[in-house]
Design a protein around this motif. Structure first.
Motif, PDB file in Angstrom:
ATOM      1  N   VAL A  53       5.306  -5.653  -0.862  1.00  0.00           N
ATOM      2  CA  VAL A  53       5.551  -5.304  -2.263  1.00  0.00           C
ATOM      3  C   VAL A  53       5.620  -3.788  -2.429  1.00  0.00           C
ATOM      4  CG1 VAL A  53       4.589  -5.371  -4.596  1.00  0.00           C
ATOM      5  CG2 VAL A  53       4.583  -7.437  -3.188  1.00  0.00           C
ATOM      6  N   GLY A  54       4.694  -3.086  -1.819  1.00  0.00           N
ATOM      7  CA  GLY A  54       4.646  -1.641  -1.965  1.00  0.00           C
ATOM      8  C   GLY A  54       5.819  -0.932  -1.317  1.00  0.00           C
ATOM      9  N   THR A  55       6.204  -1.373  -0.134  1.00  0.00           N
ATOM     10  CA  THR A  55       7.300  -0.717   0.577  1.00  0.00           C
ATOM     11  C   THR A  55       8.628  -0.937  -0.129  1.00  0.00           C
ATOM     12  OG1 THR A  55       6.147  -0.915   2.699  1.00  0.00           O
ATOM     13  CG2 THR A  55       8.534  -0.599   2.769  1.00  0.00           C
ATOM     14  N   VAL A  56       8.929  -2.183  -0.472  1.00  0.00           N
ATOM     15  CA  VAL A  56      10.193  -2.487  -1.142  1.00  0.00           C
ATOM     16  C   VAL A  56      10.262  -1.769  -2.487  1.00  0.00           C
ATOM     17  CG1 VAL A  56      11.567  -4.326  -2.182  1.00  0.00           C
ATOM     18  CG2 VAL A  56      10.499  -4.686   0.041  1.00  0.00           C
ATOM     19  N   GLY A  57       9.158  -1.779  -3.233  1.00  0.00           N
ATOM     20  CA  GLY A  57       9.134  -1.127  -4.533  1.00  0.00           C
ATOM     21  C   GLY A  57       9.300   0.376  -4.460  1.00  0.00           C
ATOM     22  N   ALA A  58       8.812   0.988  -3.384  1.00  0.00           N
ATOM     23  CA  ALA A  58       8.956   2.431  -3.229  1.00  0.00           C
ATOM     24  C   ALA A  58      10.371   2.819  -2.808  1.00  0.00           C
ATOM     25  CB  ALA A  58       7.958   2.949  -2.199  1.00  0.00           C
ATOM     26  N   LEU A  59      10.995   1.972  -2.015  1.00  0.00           N
ATOM     27  CA  LEU A  59      12.323   2.294  -1.482  1.00  0.00           C
ATOM     28  C   LEU A  59      13.435   2.144  -2.501  1.00  0.00           C
ATOM     29  CD1 LEU A  59      12.019   0.578   2.008  1.00  0.00           C
ATOM     30  CD2 LEU A  59      12.277   3.027   1.603  1.00  0.00           C
ATOM     31  N   ALA A 100      10.933  -7.216  -4.285  1.00  0.00           N
ATOM     32  CA  ALA A 100      12.300  -6.939  -4.720  1.00  0.00           C
ATOM     33  C   ALA A 100      12.441  -7.115  -6.229  1.00  0.00           C
ATOM     34  CB  ALA A 100      13.267  -7.851  -3.975  1.00  0.00           C
ATOM     35  N   GLN A 101      11.897  -8.190  -6.749  1.00  0.00           N
ATOM     36  CA  GLN A 101      12.026  -8.455  -8.185  1.00  0.00           C
ATOM     37  C   GLN A 101      11.268  -7.431  -9.020  1.00  0.00           C
ATOM     38  OE1 GLN A 101      10.735 -12.570  -8.334  1.00  0.00           O
ATOM     39  NE2 GLN A 101      12.817 -13.334  -8.068  1.00  0.00           N
ATOM     40  N   LEU A 102      10.105  -6.991  -8.534  1.00  0.00           N
ATOM     41  CA  LEU A 102       9.314  -6.010  -9.272  1.00  0.00           C
ATOM     42  C   LEU A 102       9.911  -4.607  -9.213  1.00  0.00           C
ATOM     43  CD1 LEU A 102       5.740  -7.168  -8.221  1.00  0.00           C
ATOM     44  CD2 LEU A 102       6.695  -7.273 -10.530  1.00  0.00           C
ATOM     45  N   SER A 103      10.761  -4.353  -8.235  1.00  0.00           N
ATOM     46  CA  SER A 103      11.309  -3.011  -8.050  1.00  0.00           C
ATOM     47  C   SER A 103      12.256  -2.581  -9.157  1.00  0.00           C
ATOM     48  CB  SER A 103      12.052  -2.930  -6.714  1.00  0.00           C
ATOM     49  OG  SER A 103      13.291  -3.654  -6.789  1.00  0.00           O
ATOM     50  N   GLY A 104      12.893  -3.538  -9.838  1.00  0.00           N
ATOM     51  CA  GLY A 104      13.890  -3.216 -10.839  1.00  0.00           C
ATOM     52  C   GLY A 104      15.288  -3.099 -10.278  1.00  0.00           C
ATOM     53  N   ALA A 105      15.427  -3.227  -8.948  1.00  0.00           N
ATOM     54  CA  ALA A 105      16.748  -3.182  -8.321  1.00  0.00           C
ATOM     55  C   ALA A 105      17.484  -4.498  -8.534  1.00  0.00           C
ATOM     56  CB  ALA A 105      16.604  -2.891  -6.830  1.00  0.00           C
ATOM     57  N   THR A 106      18.790  -4.494  -8.303  1.00  0.00           N
ATOM     58  CA  THR A 106      19.562  -5.732  -8.302  1.00  0.00           C
ATOM     59  C   THR A 106      19.226  -6.504  -7.026  1.00  0.00           C
ATOM     60  OG1 THR A 106      21.368  -4.738  -9.548  1.00  0.00           O
ATOM     61  CG2 THR A 106      21.884  -6.718  -8.278  1.00  0.00           C
ATOM     62  N   VAL A 107      18.894  -7.777  -7.170  1.00  0.00           N
ATOM     63  CA  VAL A 107      18.505  -8.597  -6.019  1.00  0.00           C
ATOM     64  C   VAL A 107      19.607  -9.606  -5.727  1.00  0.00           C
ATOM     65  CG1 VAL A 107      16.790 -10.171  -5.063  1.00  0.00           C
ATOM     66  CG2 VAL A 107      16.072  -8.327  -6.605  1.00  0.00           C
ATOM     67  N   LYS A 121       3.094   6.838   1.203  1.00  0.00           N
ATOM     68  CA  LYS A 121       1.708   6.641   0.770  1.00  0.00           C
ATOM     69  C   LYS A 121       1.466   7.153  -0.646  1.00  0.00           C
ATOM     70  CE  LYS A 121      -0.371   8.887   4.082  1.00  0.00           C
ATOM     71  NZ  LYS A 121      -1.400   9.571   4.919  1.00  0.00           N
ATOM     72  N   ARG A 122       2.366   7.967  -1.139  1.00  0.00           N
ATOM     73  CA  ARG A 122       2.247   8.455  -2.513  1.00  0.00           C
ATOM     74  C   ARG A 122       3.103   7.661  -3.507  1.00  0.00           C
ATOM     75  NH1 ARG A 122       1.193  12.191   1.119  1.00  0.00           N
ATOM     76  NH2 ARG A 122      -0.389  13.774   0.650  1.00  0.00           N
ATOM     77  N   LEU A 123       4.027   6.846  -2.985  1.00  0.00           N
ATOM     78  CA  LEU A 123       4.923   6.077  -3.848  1.00  0.00           C
ATOM     79  C   LEU A 123       4.650   4.576  -3.831  1.00  0.00           C
ATOM     80  CD1 LEU A 123       7.369   7.194  -5.553  1.00  0.00           C
ATOM     81  CD2 LEU A 123       6.476   8.804  -3.862  1.00  0.00           C
ATOM     82  N   ALA A 124       4.010   4.067  -2.783  1.00  0.00           N
ATOM     83  CA  ALA A 124       3.744   2.627  -2.683  1.00  0.00           C
ATOM     84  C   ALA A 124       2.497   2.303  -3.503  1.00  0.00           C
ATOM     85  CB  ALA A 124       3.546   2.215  -1.230  1.00  0.00           C
ATOM     86  N   ARG A 125       2.690   1.751  -4.668  1.00  0.00           N
ATOM     87  CA  ARG A 125       1.591   1.564  -5.614  1.00  0.00           C
ATOM     88  C   ARG A 125       0.465   0.672  -5.070  1.00  0.00           C
ATOM     89  NH1 ARG A 125       2.811   3.091 -10.886  1.00  0.00           N
ATOM     90  NH2 ARG A 125       1.679   1.365 -11.836  1.00  0.00           N
ATOM     91  N   PRO A 126       0.757  -0.442  -4.357  1.00  0.00           N
ATOM     92  CA  PRO A 126      -0.355  -1.244  -3.827  1.00  0.00           C
ATOM     93  C   PRO A 126      -1.214  -0.487  -2.811  1.00  0.00           C
ATOM     94  CG  PRO A 126       1.650  -2.549  -3.899  1.00  0.00           C
ATOM     95  CD  PRO A 126       2.050  -1.133  -4.170  1.00  0.00           C
ATOM     96  N   PHE A 127      -0.616   0.509  -2.129  1.00  0.00           N
ATOM     97  CA  PHE A 127      -1.414   1.344  -1.228  1.00  0.00           C
ATOM     98  C   PHE A 127      -2.223   2.357  -2.024  1.00  0.00           C
ATOM     99  CE2 PHE A 127      -2.123   5.197   1.223  1.00  0.00           C
ATOM    100  CZ  PHE A 127      -2.714   4.692   2.369  1.00  0.00           C
ATOM    101  N   LEU A 128      -1.573   3.010  -2.966  1.00  0.00           N
ATOM    102  CA  LEU A 128      -2.203   4.100  -3.700  1.00  0.00           C
ATOM    103  C   LEU A 128      -3.325   3.629  -4.612  1.00  0.00           C
ATOM    104  CD1 LEU A 128      -1.878   7.170  -4.021  1.00  0.00           C
ATOM    105  CD2 LEU A 128      -0.318   6.723  -5.922  1.00  0.00           C
TER     106      LEU A 128
END
Length: 405
Positions: free
Chosen positions: A125-131, A152-159, A271-278
């Motif tokens: 979740v964190g990696t996809v959302g950050a990318l 993917a769905q939480l990222s706001g990108a087109t899936v 590590k600063r953009l992946a919210r589940p990590f931060l």
């Protein structure tokens, strides 16, 4: 509107799922989900309701759960650092053992650096959302794990979805995307319900042609495929590489946590953009110590991998020749596909009565009509235990009229 009136909108959904469970588990012997199993430390057996049963649906692919070396490493971590961490990794939560584990993950996977999350789910979740975000496109294999889909769905990108393990369909999907945006293709290396392997070389070629990033989830491939258990790149003789690799520490590695590997600059950004990590508490010391020791043992003892690979191939062949549908499995994950949800529950119940635990998976985790028992062959299973399981599975299949006499 009062609270009881608000709950009325949810109540039909609650009633429906509980009714469905009751239809499948209408007596105690048919309970096959959320059962508390007490494992034996040095065997593949578990105790449940006073019965000693052979577990054939666990994730411990390299047979290290309960290994004394791993237990001692977890204890040593607790002795030195306590039972928890005093915060998130960015603040007071990082301990030297976290950095030691990250160095070991990077070394084992052949990358410069790694980052350890609190779970594999959080890593995806964190990696996809950050990318990716609004305006970008994420392309997912139809059978990708729920954590990838959620990210993917939480990222706001087109899936966009493409057909399972179908590079040609991915090619057509990518052709319709904007080359001036980020396009991220995400696949499982080994699919957890089917045991088949992503066609990495063909996927790499398609992604390169379109300028897309390729991310693979190694959750069920670490310790499972490749000559020494290093995953999908090793499986394909290290001829191609994924741009991004993530994985877990709770399948082959008997601990908790997730990981991502890459170069140091990329991970400092992540590590600063992946919210589940931060924003998640740091992984507890016992889990870090257990994971670290497990990876070191796997590095020293690759024969664990080859043993599980050989026995899973033998299991698949015998079951298939007997008439069971094992799908396209190529790995230690072997589905025994039986059709309806009711068939799966009947079959699991019969297997338990024969002394073996084979756990059912039903819709929506798998498509309608493809319910199954999800079997996992591990390095802890002896050849004699696997033979016993084969006999139990086939006897139960005949009782349930899934195969002929």
């Amino acid at each position: 509107m009062n609270a009881s009136a608000a709950w009325q909108h949810l109540e039909p959904k609650v009633v429906a799922i509980n009714r469905r469970i009751a239809e499948l588990e209408w007596e105690p012997s048919r309970r096959n989900n959320f059962v508390a199993y007490k494992p034996e430390r040095d065997s593949s057996y578990v105790e449940v309701d006073g019965d000693r049963l052979l577990m054939m649906s666990g994730y411990g692919y390299i047979g290290l759960n309960g290994d004394q070396r791993v237990v001692e490493a977890a204890k040593a971590a607790v002795d030195e650092y306590g039972t928890g961490t005093p915060g998130v990794r960015a603040l007071a939560g990082t301990i030297p053992l976290h950095e030691e584990l990250e160095a070991e993950v990077a070394k084992f996977t052949g990358r410069e650096s790694s980052l350890v999350f609190s779970s594999g789910y959080a890593a995806n979740v964190g990696t996809v959302g950050a990318l990716c975000g609004a305006g970008d496109t994420i392309l997912l294999d139809k059978l990708d794990h729920a954590s990838i889909v959620d990210g993917a769905q939480l990222s706001g990108a087109t899936v966009t979805r493409f057909r399972h393990n179908d590079p040609r369909h991915l090619d057509r999907r990518l052709a319709g995307t904007d080359p001036d945006t980020t396009r991220l293709v995400v696949v499982d290396s080994v699919y957890s319900m089917d045991g088949d392997i992503a066609p990495l070389p063909e996927l790499r070629e398609v992604c390169d042609r379109h300028g897309a990033l390729l991310m693979v989830d190694e959750a069920h491939s670490l310790g499972v495929i490749g000559a020494t258990g290093r995953g999908i790149e090793e499986h394909f003789n290290n001829e191609v590489r994924a741009d991004i690799k993530v994985g877990t520490l709770s399948k082959a590695v008997p601990s908790n946590g997730g990981w991502i590997v890459g170069n140091e600059q990329f991970l400092q950004w992540l590590k600063r953009l992946a919210r589940p990590f931060l924003f998640s508490a740091a992984l507890a010391p016992a889990q870090v110590g257990a994971a670290l020791e497990s990876l070191r043992i796997l590095d020293r003892e690759p024969e664990r991998v080859t043993r599980a690979q050989a026995e899973s191939a033998r299991f698949r062949q015998i079951m298939s020749e007997a008439g069971m549908n094992t799908g396209d499995s190529q790995t230690a994950v072997v589905p025994l596909i039986v059709g309806s949800d009711e068939n799966a529950w009947d079959y699991a119940t019969a297997c338990r009565k024969a002394g073996v635990i084979g756990l059912p998976v039903m819709t929506p985790a798998v498509p309608p009509g493809l319910a199954r028992l999800r079997i996992a062959i591990t390095a802890k299973h002896t050849r004699e235990e696997i033979d016993f399981a084969i006999d139990a599975f086939l006897t139960a299949a005949r009782q349930c009229r899934l195969i002929g006499e």
